[in-house]
Design a protein around this motif. Structure first.
Motif, PDB file in Angstrom:
ATOM      1  N   ASP A 140     -36.884 -27.058 -17.370  1.00  0.00           N
ATOM      2  CA  ASP A 140     -38.301 -27.770 -16.225  1.00  0.00           C
ATOM      3  C   ASP A 140     -39.693 -26.971 -15.606  1.00  0.00           C
ATOM      4  OD1 ASP A 140     -37.222 -30.273 -16.991  1.00  0.00           O
ATOM      5  OD2 ASP A 140     -35.441 -29.767 -15.423  1.00  0.00           O
TER       6      ASP A 140
ATOM      7  N   ILE B  81     -32.604 -14.875 -10.733  1.00  0.00           N
ATOM      8  CA  ILE B  81     -32.584 -16.139 -10.998  1.00  0.00           C
ATOM      9  C   ILE B  81     -33.968 -16.605 -11.923  1.00  0.00           C
ATOM     10  CG2 ILE B  81     -32.166 -18.908 -11.103  1.00  0.00           C
ATOM     11  CD1 ILE B  81     -30.665 -18.418  -8.792  1.00  0.00           C
TER      12      ILE B  81
ATOM     13  N   LYS C  20     -21.595 -26.617  -2.895  1.00  0.00           N
ATOM     14  CA  LYS C  20     -21.873 -25.571  -3.691  1.00  0.00           C
ATOM     15  C   LYS C  20     -20.240 -26.076  -3.517  1.00  0.00           C
ATOM     16  CE  LYS C  20     -21.017 -20.912  -3.373  1.00  0.00           C
ATOM     17  NZ  LYS C  20     -20.581 -21.330  -4.931  1.00  0.00           N
TER      18      LYS C  20
ATOM     19  N   GLY D 288     -36.868 -25.698 -10.927  1.00  0.00           N
ATOM     20  CA  GLY D 288     -36.962 -25.095 -12.213  1.00  0.00           C
ATOM     21  C   GLY D 288     -36.848 -23.703 -12.797  1.00  0.00           C
ATOM     22  N   PHE D 289     -35.455 -24.043 -12.034  1.00  0.00           N
ATOM     23  CA  PHE D 289     -34.825 -23.044 -11.549  1.00  0.00           C
ATOM     24  C   PHE D 289     -33.483 -22.608 -11.695  1.00  0.00           C
ATOM     25  CE2 PHE D 289     -39.116 -20.920 -10.249  1.00  0.00           C
ATOM     26  CZ  PHE D 289     -39.263 -19.802 -11.148  1.00  0.00           C
ATOM     27  N   GLY D 290     -32.684 -21.690 -12.590  1.00  0.00           N
ATOM     28  CA  GLY D 290     -31.378 -21.734 -13.028  1.00  0.00           C
ATOM     29  C   GLY D 290     -31.092 -22.894 -13.627  1.00  0.00           C
TER      30      GLY D 290
ATOM     31  N   ARG E 262     -32.864 -25.708  -3.376  1.00  0.00           N
ATOM     32  CA  ARG E 262     -32.479 -24.456  -4.234  1.00  0.00           C
ATOM     33  C   ARG E 262     -34.325 -25.100  -4.851  1.00  0.00           C
ATOM     34  NH1 ARG E 262     -27.646 -25.162  -7.608  1.00  0.00           N
ATOM     35  NH2 ARG E 262     -25.930 -24.712  -5.398  1.00  0.00           N
ATOM     36  N   VAL E 263     -35.019 -23.735  -5.841  1.00  0.00           N
ATOM     37  CA  VAL E 263     -36.471 -24.234  -6.005  1.00  0.00           C
ATOM     38  C   VAL E 263     -36.082 -24.607  -7.549  1.00  0.00           C
ATOM     39  CG1 VAL E 263     -38.249 -22.295  -6.595  1.00  0.00           C
ATOM     40  CG2 VAL E 263     -36.702 -21.715  -4.968  1.00  0.00           C
TER      41      VAL E 263
ATOM     42  N   ASN F 299     -36.235 -22.308 -15.829  1.00  0.00           N
ATOM     43  CA  ASN F 299     -35.470 -23.295 -17.462  1.00  0.00           C
ATOM     44  C   ASN F 299     -36.308 -23.791 -17.306  1.00  0.00           C
ATOM     45  OD1 ASN F 299     -35.798 -25.636 -15.511  1.00  0.00           O
ATOM     46  ND2 ASN F 299     -33.511 -24.805 -14.029  1.00  0.00           N
TER      47      ASN F 299
ATOM     48  N   ALA G 205     -35.863 -32.540 -12.474  1.00  0.00           N
ATOM     49  CA  ALA G 205     -36.581 -31.560 -11.781  1.00  0.00           C
ATOM     50  C   ALA G 205     -37.948 -30.655 -12.026  1.00  0.00           C
ATOM     51  CB  ALA G 205     -35.508 -30.209 -11.805  1.00  0.00           C
TER      52      ALA G 205
ATOM     53  N   ARG H 228     -27.228 -23.649 -15.694  1.00  0.00           N
ATOM     54  CA  ARG H 228     -25.513 -23.150 -15.690  1.00  0.00           C
ATOM     55  C   ARG H 228     -25.016 -22.798 -16.977  1.00  0.00           C
ATOM     56  NH1 ARG H 228     -21.436 -27.444 -14.963  1.00  0.00           N
ATOM     57  NH2 ARG H 228     -21.883 -26.974 -13.196  1.00  0.00           N
TER      58      ARG H 228
ATOM     59  N   PRO I   9     -32.367 -34.569  -9.964  1.00  0.00           N
ATOM     60  CA  PRO I   9     -33.267 -33.725 -10.152  1.00  0.00           C
ATOM     61  C   PRO I   9     -32.369 -32.241 -10.336  1.00  0.00           C
ATOM     62  CG  PRO I   9     -32.204 -34.451  -8.147  1.00  0.00           C
ATOM     63  CD  PRO I   9     -32.784 -35.663  -8.870  1.00  0.00           C
ATOM     64  N   LEU I  10     -31.374 -32.406 -10.735  1.00  0.00           N
ATOM     65  CA  LEU I  10     -30.401 -30.863 -11.183  1.00  0.00           C
ATOM     66  C   LEU I  10     -30.715 -31.076 -12.326  1.00  0.00           C
ATOM     67  CD1 LEU I  10     -27.267 -31.124  -8.712  1.00  0.00           C
ATOM     68  CD2 LEU I  10     -29.234 -30.314  -8.560  1.00  0.00           C
ATOM     69  N   HIS I  11     -30.926 -32.062 -13.088  1.00  0.00           N
ATOM     70  CA  HIS I  11     -31.174 -32.146 -14.268  1.00  0.00           C
ATOM     71  C   HIS I  11     -32.751 -32.110 -15.033  1.00  0.00           C
ATOM     72  CE1 HIS I  11     -30.248 -32.777 -18.462  1.00  0.00           C
ATOM     73  NE2 HIS I  11     -29.896 -33.925 -19.323  1.00  0.00           N
TER      74      HIS I  11
HETATM   75  N1  ACO Z   1     -32.591 -21.985  -6.699  1.00  0.00           N
HETATM   76  C1  ACO Z   1     -31.939 -21.238  -5.426  1.00  0.00           C
HETATM   77  N2  ACO Z   1     -30.783 -20.998  -5.837  1.00  0.00           N
HETATM   78  C2  ACO Z   1     -30.009 -21.325  -7.054  1.00  0.00           C
HETATM   79  C3  ACO Z   1     -30.654 -22.257  -7.687  1.00  0.00           C
HETATM   80  C4  ACO Z   1     -32.326 -22.513  -7.583  1.00  0.00           C
HETATM   81  N3  ACO Z   1     -32.584 -23.502  -8.514  1.00  0.00           N
HETATM   82  N4  ACO Z   1     -30.199 -22.383  -8.598  1.00  0.00           N
HETATM   83  C5  ACO Z   1     -28.857 -21.971  -8.562  1.00  0.00           C
HETATM   84  N5  ACO Z   1     -28.645 -21.144  -7.515  1.00  0.00           N
HETATM   85  C6  ACO Z   1     -28.260 -20.750  -6.577  1.00  0.00           C
HETATM   86  C7  ACO Z   1     -27.399 -21.446  -5.960  1.00  0.00           C
HETATM   87  O1  ACO Z   1     -27.617 -21.142  -4.578  1.00  0.00           O
HETATM   88  C8  ACO Z   1     -25.715 -20.677  -6.403  1.00  0.00           C
HETATM   89  O2  ACO Z   1     -25.930 -19.042  -5.348  1.00  0.00           O
HETATM   90  P1  ACO Z   1     -24.133 -18.876  -4.056  1.00  0.00           P
HETATM   91  O3  ACO Z   1     -23.954 -18.720  -5.198  1.00  0.00           O
HETATM   92  O4  ACO Z   1     -25.020 -17.861  -3.415  1.00  0.00           O
HETATM   93  O5  ACO Z   1     -23.719 -19.922  -3.449  1.00  0.00           O
HETATM   94  C9  ACO Z   1     -25.811 -19.916  -7.500  1.00  0.00           C
HETATM   95  O6  ACO Z   1     -26.890 -19.911  -7.486  1.00  0.00           O
HETATM   96  C10 ACO Z   1     -25.193 -20.412  -8.376  1.00  0.00           C
HETATM   97  O7  ACO Z   1     -25.691 -22.123  -8.956  1.00  0.00           O
HETATM   98  P2  ACO Z   1     -24.520 -23.499  -8.429  1.00  0.00           P
HETATM   99  O8  ACO Z   1     -25.349 -24.644  -8.174  1.00  0.00           O
HETATM  100  O9  ACO Z   1     -23.294 -22.645  -8.833  1.00  0.00           O
HETATM  101  O10 ACO Z   1     -25.527 -22.568 -10.172  1.00  0.00           O
HETATM  102  P3  ACO Z   1     -25.069 -24.299 -11.343  1.00  0.00           P
HETATM  103  O11 ACO Z   1     -24.438 -23.979 -12.502  1.00  0.00           O
HETATM  104  O12 ACO Z   1     -24.220 -25.483 -11.109  1.00  0.00           O
HETATM  105  O13 ACO Z   1     -25.756 -24.595 -11.580  1.00  0.00           O
HETATM  106  C11 ACO Z   1     -28.006 -26.029 -11.744  1.00  0.00           C
HETATM  107  C12 ACO Z   1     -27.286 -25.469 -12.357  1.00  0.00           C
HETATM  108  C13 ACO Z   1     -27.612 -27.082 -10.889  1.00  0.00           C
HETATM  109  C14 ACO Z   1     -29.705 -26.093 -12.865  1.00  0.00           C
HETATM  110  C15 ACO Z   1     -29.056 -25.351 -10.580  1.00  0.00           C
HETATM  111  O14 ACO Z   1     -29.619 -23.654 -11.048  1.00  0.00           O
HETATM  112  C16 ACO Z   1     -29.857 -25.821 -10.009  1.00  0.00           C
HETATM  113  O15 ACO Z   1     -29.470 -26.757  -8.995  1.00  0.00           O
HETATM  114  N6  ACO Z   1     -30.862 -25.822 -10.392  1.00  0.00           N
HETATM  115  C17 ACO Z   1     -32.340 -25.999  -9.730  1.00  0.00           C
HETATM  116  C18 ACO Z   1     -31.972 -27.808 -10.356  1.00  0.00           C
HETATM  117  C19 ACO Z   1     -33.177 -27.773 -11.623  1.00  0.00           C
HETATM  118  O16 ACO Z   1     -34.621 -26.855 -12.240  1.00  0.00           O
HETATM  119  N7  ACO Z   1     -32.871 -28.117 -13.074  1.00  0.00           N
HETATM  120  C20 ACO Z   1     -33.153 -28.633 -14.352  1.00  0.00           C
HETATM  121  C21 ACO Z   1     -32.311 -27.487 -14.963  1.00  0.00           C
HETATM  122  S1  ACO Z   1     -32.948 -27.542 -16.749  1.00  0.00           S
HETATM  123  C22 ACO Z   1     -32.517 -29.870 -17.135  1.00  0.00           C
HETATM  124  O17 ACO Z   1     -31.576 -29.621 -17.012  1.00  0.00           O
HETATM  125  C23 ACO Z   1     -33.445 -29.351 -18.244  1.00  0.00           C
END
Ligand code: ACO
Length: 372
Positions: free
Chosen positions: A325, A320, A7, A270-272, A267-268, A323, A237, A274, A232-234
């Protein structure tokens, strides 16, 4: 799930604030695409993605990104022909793919092969706009071929040349599976490519632009982008989404599985996102494709139903949204693509966005060099 996701928090020292992850920092001006995170919209060259999906083809959108507007029928035909003509790979590059260790990840092979292509490109050292546009078309054509060839090399099957009479989506499926794909599969692949083509200042595009800003060549910039997409964050995933779906036996197991992940702070995949505060607009179309492709499935586990349940649970428990992915995983599974290749298919589409951004960076360049 072994990856450790940290974090982050910004750090303020005196007048200086470190914006970790460059969140919210405007790093460039671009007219290639715009992500409206508040309203959950994506625009490619001013066209809303909802208006492009299902109406245009991926090749039309690739043309749009490179040339600034959608092609006329004649322009579209010429662009398609130019691209098809560039799809073959030098024989030395195919040999290189054959000697890669069979356990190496397809994204690593793709990165290596694209880097090597610069040595065979007749215009490698010519950084003029006209030459770079030709290189962009070559890369848009060659990356799908690399992916398909690698798939068949891994299976000890002979590689197939592209069919000049079918479109890019059909060619990818044909060169992978060795038979002409069904119409609904071609449409699903074409839409998947269209939806992935560009997406604002995402991490891999930023990496490409940083490399281009040093006046390095286009292959170098694309190689940076591929390395960045793998994470995996991009783009990486999507592969992990499928791994998760395979661990869940049926819809009834979803809640317990997700609860356990969240309880462990995982982290799950494919969710969340930026930027998006609402649903990723691309997910809407991929969900529909996934549902359509799994409608008549009897032999397989119904990965669409499991995905849909995961979506409901993650939204209810974490607020959440999926996305791009998330449903791309089940769409690619239904199209017969193995999960370790999912991110390479992403790259086979995003190459059109990367090259458009690289051209834009060259056209109005300033070295990207922040401080620390
Ligand atoms: N699962 C569970 N919790 C999540 C997830 C997730 N996928 N994504 C974000 N959160 C939570 C975090 O734990 C955090 O919670 P908290 O404040 O209680 O600690 C809050 O949401 C904010 O998370 P950040 O890390 O600050 O958000 P950031 O903008 O940095 O993250 C990211 C974006 C990296 C895409 C994130 O959502 C993630 O890791 N997702 C999973 C990987 C993924 O699917 N990546 C593909 C993105 S799309 C693409 O690039 C093509």
């Amino acid at each position: 799930m072994s990856e450790n996701f940290e974090k982050t928090g910004n750090i303020k020292t005196g007048d200086t604030e470190v914006i970790r992850g460059l969140e919210g920092v405007v790093a460039a001006e671009t007219d290639i695409s715009y992500v409206d995170g508040v309203n959950g919209d994506l625009y490619d060259k001013g066209y809303n993605i909802h208006d492009l999906a299902g109406v245009c083809t991926y090749m039309e959108v690739a043309y749009l990104l490179l040339h600034g507007d959608l092609p006329t029928k004649a322009e579209g035909r010429t662009f398609r022909q130019q691209t098809i003509n560039e799809m073959r790979l030098p024989s030395q590059v195919v040999k290189m793919m054959e000697i890669m260790p069979p356990h190496s990840h397809p994204m690593d092979v793709l990165r290596t092969v694209v880097s090597s292509l610069s040595n065979f490109d007749p215009e490698c050292d010519d950084n003029s706009p006209a030459s770079n546009k030709r290189k962009a078309i070559r890369l848009i054509a060659q990356i799908p071929t690399i992916v398909a060839h690698l798939y068949r090399i891994r299976r000890r099957e002979s590689i197939l040349s592209p069919d000049p009479h079918i479109n890019m989506a059909a060619n990818i499926l044909y060169m992978i599976n060795g038979k002409m794909p069904a119409e609904d599969h071609i449409r699903a692949m074409d839409q998947l490519l269209l939806l992935h083509a560009d997406h604002g200042m995402n991490a891999s595009t930023f990496a490409a632009r940083v490399t281009a800003s040093t006046h390095a060549d286009m292959h170098a910039a694309v190689t940076s982008a591929i390395g960045t997409l793998k994470g995996p964050l991009h783009g990486g995933a999507n592969e992990r989404v499928m791994k998760m779906l395979k661990e869940i036996n049926n819809v009834d197991e979803v809640e317990e599985y997700i609860d356990s992940m969240l309880a462990q702070g995982l982290r799950v995949m494919g969710f969340g996102h930026r930027v998006y505060k609402k649903e990723d607009p691309r997910a809407r179309h991929l969900r529909k494709s996934s549902e359509m492709l799994f409608k008549d499935t009897s032999a397989d586990k119904n990965f669409f139903s499991i995905s849909h349940r995961i979506e409901d649970i993650v939204l209810a428990k974490k607020g959440i949204y999926p996305n791009v992915d998330f449903y791309s995983a089940t769409v690619q599974h239904a199209l017969g693509i193995p999960e370790e290749f999912y991110t390479t298919i992403f790259a086979a589409s995003r190459i059109s966005g990367w090259t458009a951004h690289i051209l834009e960076q060259y056209a109005n360049n300033r070295l990207i060099r922040p401080t620390s």
